[in-house]
Design a protein around this motif. Sequence first.
Motif, mmCIF file in Angstrom:
data_model
loop_
_atom_site.group_PDB
_atom_site.id
_atom_site.type_symbol
_atom_site.label_atom_id
_atom_site.label_comp_id
_atom_site.label_asym_id
_atom_site.label_seq_id
_atom_site.Cartn_x
_atom_site.Cartn_y
_atom_site.Cartn_z
ATOM 1 N N UNK A 187 49.370 59.237 -13.346
ATOM 2 C CA UNK A 187 48.015 59.007 -12.835
ATOM 3 C C UNK A 187 46.976 59.484 -13.847
ATOM 4 N N UNK A 188 47.152 60.702 -14.371
ATOM 5 C CA UNK A 188 46.207 61.242 -15.357
ATOM 6 C C UNK A 188 46.162 60.391 -16.621
ATOM 7 N N UNK A 189 47.318 59.886 -17.054
ATOM 8 C CA UNK A 189 47.382 59.058 -18.254
ATOM 9 C C UNK A 189 46.593 57.769 -18.070
ATOM 10 N N UNK A 190 46.758 57.140 -16.912
ATOM 11 C CA UNK A 190 46.052 55.879 -16.634
ATOM 12 C C UNK A 190 44.549 56.112 -16.516
ATOM 13 N N UNK A 191 44.156 57.183 -15.806
ATOM 14 C CA UNK A 191 42.734 57.425 -15.579
ATOM 15 C C UNK A 191 42.010 57.902 -16.840
ATOM 16 N N UNK A 192 42.744 58.504 -17.774
ATOM 17 C CA UNK A 192 42.118 58.865 -19.053
ATOM 18 C C UNK A 192 41.802 57.610 -19.868
ATOM 19 N N UNK A 193 42.688 56.630 -19.766
ATOM 20 C CA UNK A 193 42.493 55.376 -20.510
ATOM 21 C C UNK A 193 41.532 54.452 -19.782
#
Length: 197
Positions: A187-193
């Motif tokens: 989730x964090x990886x997607x929302x950072x991008x």
Amino acid sequence: MKKAFSKQEALAYLWIVLGTGLIASAFHVFIEPNDLLVSGTGGIALLIVHFFPISLGVAYFVLNIPLFLIGWCSVGTDFLLKSTCGTVSLSFFLSLFAFLPSISHAILGAILGGLLSGIGIGIVMATGGTTGGIDIVSVVIHQKYTWSIGSVMFWINAAIVVEGTYLFGWQKAILTVLSLYVTTWMVNSILKRYPPV
């Protein structure tokens, strides 16, 4: 300008449907077959049902009412509409995808279930919506304190799993925390991008 906005909104709702489809698939293929503990509002509802003579559906519905109100007051109508779409489509896919084949391997199920769930949740949240429940609380806390959404979700869900450990055993709890960690990372990886719109 208005036409372009309409297309953008329509695309956002299509992404929400896709994301909830992935979450439902993860549940039926990886999470449920390996008896991982249910996190989020569903986990709280299960704990309530364990101690009080009410149905799971009623408990889940009642718990979501104040959360949606909090989300609406804190984030706005667009957030509420997208979260309603996410909640309804997730419920639909959870019923529709019951036929999917299951993979019974505890560690593999925890990792792949967490990964697929994280992708689905990340997609939904990147559109500016949620799947209801704890996701709403995570977005509200993120806006107030700038903590990452995935991290807030992890710690709230971990607390719920700790409570469930007393009822369902520590082995399931450990695997569930592993699954939650993978979900949080994705989730964090997607929302950072792709920050929420």
